[in-house]
Design an enzyme around this catalytic site. Sequence first.
Site, PDB file in Angstrom:
ATOM      1  N   HIS A  44      -8.445   7.155  -2.901  1.00 37.26           N
ATOM      2  CA  HIS A  44      -8.790   6.625  -4.212  1.00 37.26           C
ATOM      3  C   HIS A  44      -9.955   7.424  -4.797  1.00 37.26           C
ATOM      4  CE1 HIS A  44      -6.969   2.389  -3.361  1.00 37.26           C
ATOM      5  NE2 HIS A  44      -6.073   3.245  -3.778  1.00 37.26           N
ATOM      6  N   ARG A  96       1.071   7.818   0.396  1.00 35.90           N
ATOM      7  CA  ARG A  96       2.093   7.461  -0.579  1.00 35.90           C
ATOM      8  C   ARG A  96       3.396   8.177  -0.213  1.00 35.90           C
ATOM      9  NH1 ARG A  96      -2.655   8.863  -3.242  1.00 35.90           N
ATOM     10  NH2 ARG A  96      -3.633   7.210  -4.513  1.00 35.90           N
ATOM     11  N   TYR A 123      -7.778  -4.392  -3.088  1.00 37.48           N
ATOM     12  CA  TYR A 123      -7.799  -4.972  -1.747  1.00 37.48           C
ATOM     13  C   TYR A 123      -9.008  -5.869  -1.474  1.00 37.48           C
ATOM     14  CZ  TYR A 123      -4.242  -1.443  -1.011  1.00 37.48           C
ATOM     15  OH  TYR A 123      -3.115  -0.688  -1.120  1.00 37.48           O
ATOM     16  N   LYS A 154      -0.947  12.401  -5.428  1.00 33.72           N
ATOM     17  CA  LYS A 154      -1.595  11.841  -6.619  1.00 33.72           C
ATOM     18  C   LYS A 154      -3.074  12.171  -6.669  1.00 33.72           C
ATOM     19  CE  LYS A 154      -1.742   7.493  -9.207  1.00 33.72           C
ATOM     20  NZ  LYS A 154      -1.353   6.064  -9.195  1.00 33.72           N
ATOM     21  N   ARG A 208       1.863   1.182   2.444  1.00 38.34           N
ATOM     22  CA  ARG A 208       0.490   1.578   2.103  1.00 38.34           C
ATOM     23  C   ARG A 208      -0.396   0.342   1.947  1.00 38.34           C
ATOM     24  NH1 ARG A 208      -2.475   5.833  -0.214  1.00 38.34           N
ATOM     25  NH2 ARG A 208      -3.745   5.334  -2.051  1.00 38.34           N
ATOM     26  N   HIS A 231       6.019   1.604  -0.991  1.00 38.50           N
ATOM     27  CA  HIS A 231       4.585   1.438  -1.244  1.00 38.50           C
ATOM     28  C   HIS A 231       4.004   0.256  -0.488  1.00 38.50           C
ATOM     29  CE1 HIS A 231       1.305   3.120  -3.557  1.00 38.50           C
ATOM     30  NE2 HIS A 231       0.884   1.915  -3.861  1.00 38.50           N
TER      31      HIS A 231
END
Length: 371
Positions: free
Chosen positions: A336, A209, A346, A242, A313, A310
Amino acid sequence: MRVQRVLMPGTEFESWTVLGDDHMPVEPIERFLSYLASIEKSPNTIKAYAHDLKDWLTYLDRHGVDWRAARLEDVAGFVAWLRMAPQARDGLVAVLPTVEPHCSASSVNRKLSALTSFCGFHARHGVELSGLLITMQPTGRRKGMATSYRPFLHHVSKRGGERRRAIKLKAPQPLPKVLTVQQVQAILDGCEHLRDRLLFALMLDTGVRVGEALGLRHEDFAIAEKTITITPRDNDNRARAKSGSRRIPASPELMRLYADYLNREYGALDSDYVFVNLWSAPLGRPWSYSAVYDLVVRLRTRTGIAYGPHLFRHTYATWLLRRGAGMESVKELLGHASISTTIDTYGHLTVEDARKTLEAAGWFTGREVRW
């Protein structure tokens, strides 16, 4: 009411609050947002929740309903109110049926998620939300049994493990946009500095990110091992990782670009940060989000490509999946917390993606039967 940015004294930690017409923090929202800050939720998450809950209390105030006495019918009315144009929410302006809803279904669902968390927090802390706690909703039918019912906030009880909202709009799952090879090359070639080129190359090569990239230190680049390490830290530019720590394989070409950047542009500058101000004051200060977005705006004009940071990514993850990378591997590389997030974002194939998969499996050739 309005949302106000807050800097915590001593730590400079950024948070948000909601101020009432008396310019004082709205107590029930302030308690909840303070809790989010204490468990180190992202400032962006806290800001979004602040706006969502400001909308909720604004709606209740206009309809003369105390937040502790709100019922499921009020939640439904809130949804309808959000879908109206702001000019029509006071009931003085009529809206034609052809006018598109002001808030998309996904935006409404996000606000309802914030409301559920807000109500759950206060219910766990002894606030009697009578209207929402006694509202019943069906939870399914078992064979030979009548439909059972549970309260809207059943999940906050000790027995409950489920998190459900009684109201949720059906929202289409948008497929992530993906850059083409030609578009990526045009963006990279449009960069005037190696620092800028390195930033976009890094996001494409590793899927990090933009906040994770802006928080990188030189110690995070392992040139010999060809890896990048993402480490959550307090950063001077408020950049934020994050998810937790992770190591990501990188290409030799990216490491060479990083070395060229250090030799040609970074020089003897004394800074721990990789991405810093090199041509504007204060020199050596870690690069900010706003500086990156200013660069993106310039490159959009220069290349004619509509993109945001973004999108690199999304492109990284989609290209990996199209090349046969497993969903579990992509989940780990992206950082994630749950593979369901990766699948939801995805887990898609276009018709051409599906055709290539079938061709690689020999489905269209070498058949044992003929039509």
